[in-house]
Design an enzyme around this catalytic site. Structure first.
Site, mmCIF file in Angstrom:
data_model
loop_
_atom_site.group_PDB
_atom_site.id
_atom_site.type_symbol
_atom_site.label_atom_id
_atom_site.label_comp_id
_atom_site.label_asym_id
_atom_site.label_seq_id
_atom_site.Cartn_x
_atom_site.Cartn_y
_atom_site.Cartn_z
ATOM 1 N N LYS A 13 -12.846 -8.011 -11.997
ATOM 2 C CA LYS A 13 -13.478 -6.826 -12.571
ATOM 3 C C LYS A 13 -12.570 -6.140 -13.589
ATOM 4 C CE LYS A 13 -14.327 -4.358 -8.890
ATOM 5 N NZ LYS A 13 -13.968 -5.270 -7.786
ATOM 6 N N ARG A 88 -18.286 2.099 -3.990
ATOM 7 C CA ARG A 88 -17.830 1.071 -3.064
ATOM 8 C C ARG A 88 -18.492 1.187 -1.694
ATOM 9 N NH1 ARG A 88 -12.582 -0.176 -5.423
ATOM 10 N NH2 ARG A 88 -11.528 -1.900 -4.381
ATOM 11 N N ARG A 127 -2.221 -12.842 -6.824
ATOM 12 C CA ARG A 127 -1.948 -11.585 -7.514
ATOM 13 C C ARG A 127 -0.898 -10.777 -6.755
ATOM 14 N NH1 ARG A 127 -6.965 -8.012 -9.121
ATOM 15 N NH2 ARG A 127 -7.126 -7.608 -6.908
ATOM 16 N N ARG A 135 0.316 -4.439 -1.057
ATOM 17 C CA ARG A 135 -1.051 -4.629 -0.604
ATOM 18 C C ARG A 135 -1.365 -6.092 -0.360
ATOM 19 N NH1 ARG A 135 -4.496 -3.162 -6.007
ATOM 20 N NH2 ARG A 135 -4.556 -5.241 -6.867
ATOM 21 N N ARG A 144 -9.317 -5.793 3.248
ATOM 22 C CA ARG A 144 -10.022 -5.496 1.990
ATOM 23 C C ARG A 144 -11.321 -6.299 1.884
ATOM 24 N NH1 ARG A 144 -7.481 -3.797 -2.728
ATOM 25 N NH2 ARG A 144 -7.658 -5.759 -3.825
HETATM 26 P P1 AMP Z 1 -8.869 -1.453 -6.677
HETATM 27 O O1 AMP Z 1 -7.777 -1.334 -7.684
HETATM 28 O O2 AMP Z 1 -10.234 -1.162 -7.261
HETATM 29 O O3 AMP Z 1 -8.843 -2.750 -5.926
HETATM 30 O O4 AMP Z 1 -8.625 -0.292 -5.596
HETATM 31 C C1 AMP Z 1 -7.452 -0.273 -4.823
HETATM 32 C C2 AMP Z 1 -7.675 0.513 -3.552
HETATM 33 O O5 AMP Z 1 -8.029 1.858 -3.860
HETATM 34 C C3 AMP Z 1 -8.808 0.012 -2.675
HETATM 35 O O6 AMP Z 1 -8.409 -1.056 -1.850
HETATM 36 C C4 AMP Z 1 -9.155 1.274 -1.878
HETATM 37 O O7 AMP Z 1 -8.212 1.504 -0.866
HETATM 38 C C5 AMP Z 1 -8.973 2.362 -2.917
HETATM 39 N N1 AMP Z 1 -10.240 2.637 -3.641
HETATM 40 C C6 AMP Z 1 -10.495 2.403 -4.957
HETATM 41 N N2 AMP Z 1 -11.734 2.775 -5.274
HETATM 42 C C7 AMP Z 1 -12.298 3.254 -4.133
HETATM 43 C C8 AMP Z 1 -13.583 3.772 -3.803
HETATM 44 N N3 AMP Z 1 -14.550 3.873 -4.722
HETATM 45 N N4 AMP Z 1 -13.793 4.144 -2.513
HETATM 46 C C9 AMP Z 1 -12.840 4.054 -1.582
HETATM 47 N N5 AMP Z 1 -11.611 3.566 -1.816
HETATM 48 C C10 AMP Z 1 -11.335 3.166 -3.083
#
Ligand code: AMP
Length: 191
Positions: A13, A88, A127, A135, A144
């Site tokens: 994404k 999400r 990654r 993470r 996740r």
């Molecule tokens: P990402 O970079 O989009 O993979 O987001 C990293 C982390 O941020 C995720 O694993 C969640 O812990 C948190 N996060 C990001 N966006 C959201 C969301 N819309 N709702 C809840 N947690 C989020």
């Protein structure tokens, strides 16, 4: 152009969003990036979010909705935006529907990037190794994906039932996936 990009962690994404930023000159609103910035800045929300993110869990809906409501109101979103990482959960999707309706904003396209689960595991682990981030441990990766299956997959169903979801195959190269997305968006620009 106002877009929502959906897809599991590791689907690409972020990479596709960056290409769309260049093509349509609209900002990428990545909630993950916003939370990481808040964590780095040491704000209250950021510190709380970091613990949750490191576990591979989701930050509570009310915090996320507040963050995005504030961000979508910023002047740089006048020409549009790409939502990356939000909504999400079903509750977030419904809150977003209400928010957009109140503000008279319509989304032009909701694009889901679909990828097989074993390919995802491999991508997420690669990654994590490359970035050396915390993470990446197996437990948070599994968490996740579990959260994605349980909480985020219903978001796709929500938009599918409204008839607004466009699904692209995310298993190809970056260019191939970009071309599939473009094939959905070009008619909107030409219309
Ligand atoms: P990402 O970079 O989009 O993979 O987001 C990293 C982390 O941020 C995720 O694993 C969640 O812990 C948190 N996060 C990001 N966006 C959201 C969301 N819309 N709702 C809840 N947690 C989020």
């Amino acid at each position: 152009m106002k877009l929502i990009l959906l897809g599991p962690p590791g689907a690409g994404k972020g990479t596709q969003a960056q290409l769309l930023v260049d093509r349509y000159r609209i900002p990428q609103l990545s909630t993950g990036d916003m939370l990481r910035a808040a964590a780095a800045a040491g704000t209250d929300v950021g510190v709380r979010a970091k613990t949750i993110m490191d576990r591979g869990d989701l930050v509570p809906d009310d915090i996320m909705v507040e963050i995005i409501a504030e961000r979508i109101g910023q002047p740089d979103t006048g020409n549009g935006f790409i939502l990356d990482g939000f909504p999400r959960t079903l509750a977030q999707a419904e809150a977003l529907d209400r928010l957009l309706e109140q503000r008279g904003v319509t989304i032009d396209a909701i694009v889901e990037i679909a990828v097989d689960e074993d390919v995802l595991m491999e991508r997420i682990e690669t990654r994590a190794r490359e970035t050396g981030g915390s993470r990446g441990d197996d437990k948070s990766t599994a968490k996740r994906l579990e959260n994605y299956r349980e909480k985020t997959a219903p978001v796709s169903d929500h938009y599918r039932s409204k008839g607004t979801l466009k699904r692209v195959d995310g298993m190809g190269t970056v260019d191939e996936v970009a071309a599939s997305i473009d094939a959905h968006l070009r008619p909107l620009v030409e219309a």
